[in-house]
Write a protein that holds these residues in place. Structure first.
Motif, PDB file in Angstrom:
ATOM      1  N   GLU A  66       0.680  -0.854  -0.082  1.00  0.00           N
ATOM      2  CA  GLU A  66       0.279   0.385   0.014  1.00  0.00           C
ATOM      3  C   GLU A  66       1.030   1.034   0.227  1.00  0.00           C
ATOM      4  O   GLU A  66       1.804   1.782   0.275  1.00  0.00           O
ATOM      5  N   TYR A  68       1.627   5.084   1.011  1.00  0.00           N
ATOM      6  CA  TYR A  68       1.233   5.740   2.479  1.00  0.00           C
ATOM      7  C   TYR A  68       1.632   6.948   1.854  1.00  0.00           C
ATOM      8  O   TYR A  68       3.258   7.288   1.750  1.00  0.00           O
ATOM      9  N   ARG A  76       4.611   4.655  11.343  1.00  0.00           N
ATOM     10  CA  ARG A  76       4.253   3.832  10.921  1.00  0.00           C
ATOM     11  C   ARG A  76       5.964   3.272  11.596  1.00  0.00           C
ATOM     12  O   ARG A  76       6.250   2.203  11.575  1.00  0.00           O
ATOM     13  N   THR A  94      -0.574  -6.300  15.514  1.00  0.00           N
ATOM     14  CA  THR A  94      -0.685  -5.625  13.625  1.00  0.00           C
ATOM     15  C   THR A  94      -0.015  -3.830  13.735  1.00  0.00           C
ATOM     16  O   THR A  94      -0.765  -2.921  14.227  1.00  0.00           O
ATOM     17  N   LYS A  96      -2.385  -1.213  11.248  1.00  0.00           N
ATOM     18  CA  LYS A  96      -2.688  -0.685  10.654  1.00  0.00           C
ATOM     19  C   LYS A  96      -3.042   1.183  10.209  1.00  0.00           C
ATOM     20  O   LYS A  96      -3.355   1.574  11.486  1.00  0.00           O
ATOM     21  N   TYR A  97      -2.579   1.693   8.464  1.00  0.00           N
ATOM     22  CA  TYR A  97      -2.294   2.168   8.781  1.00  0.00           C
ATOM     23  C   TYR A  97      -1.534   3.561   9.963  1.00  0.00           C
ATOM     24  O   TYR A  97      -0.201   3.200   9.310  1.00  0.00           O
TER      25      TYR A  97
END
Length: 182
Positions: A66, A68, A76, A94, A96-97
């Motif tokens: 993905e 970003y 991240r 995890t 997520k975004y």
């Protein structure tokens, strides 16, 4: 575009039209290393469909990630250390975004997706059952509404035409019947 359509048809078995890919471009400097391609699809559903099937590329030299924004990529990167610590603790974690999602694997934890069974009430069946009364509805009125026109009451209610006035009434030029300033 031709190469991307061929690639998607070959690996994902999805037939794409030219209109399905909005933009495809390479990023990075030209050189000896392979440069990634950023593809923008015309519909979000197509992107999600391809992203769900990204595991078909596991045994190949290709991968799908993905894309970003820069501020999310920095966030991240900061969360990677916390992710490693949580995985060492035995938790499932995890990113997520730009958020770290942690699911503990503690067996005593009550934070699971299964709902607890409710206890049924004791079955004291009485011979006389009370009649069930339906609760009155909040929006229901007893009398029907009487509709009247505003002209008969002598009150003029604002309509759409009242809002079509010039923005600068002092500087407006003489208007004819075809000009309306919104």
């Amino acid at each position: 575009m031709r190469v991307q359509r061929w690639f998607i048809k070959e690996y994902f078995s999805i037939q794409l039209e030219c209109r399905d890919i909005q933009e495809a471009r390479r990023i990075g400097k030209k050189g000896e290393k392979a440069r990634p391609i950023i593809a923008t699809f015309s519909t979000l559903g197509l992107k999600i469909n391809l992203y769900k099937q990204r595991r078909v590329l596991n045994d190949t030299a290709y991968y799908i990630k993905e894309d970003y924004p820069q501020n999310v990529l920095e966030k991240r990167k900061q969360l990677q250390e916390q992710l490693r610590i949580e995985k060492e603790k035995g938790n499932s974690a995890t990113i997520k975004y730009d958020k770290l999602v942690i699911r503990s694997k503690n067996p005593n934890s009550t934070n699971n997706n299964k709902r607890m069974l409710s206890l049924s009430p004791e079955s004291n069946v009485s011979s006389q059952e009370e009649p069930k009364v339906q609760a009155s509805k909040k929006n229901k009125t007893q009398e029907p509404l009487k509709r009247t026109s505003s002209l008969s009451e002598g009150i003029v209610k604002p309509g759409m035409l009242n809002y079509l006035v010039p923005r600068n009434p002092a500087n407006t030029p003489k208007q004819d019947s075809t000009n309306i300033v919104l």
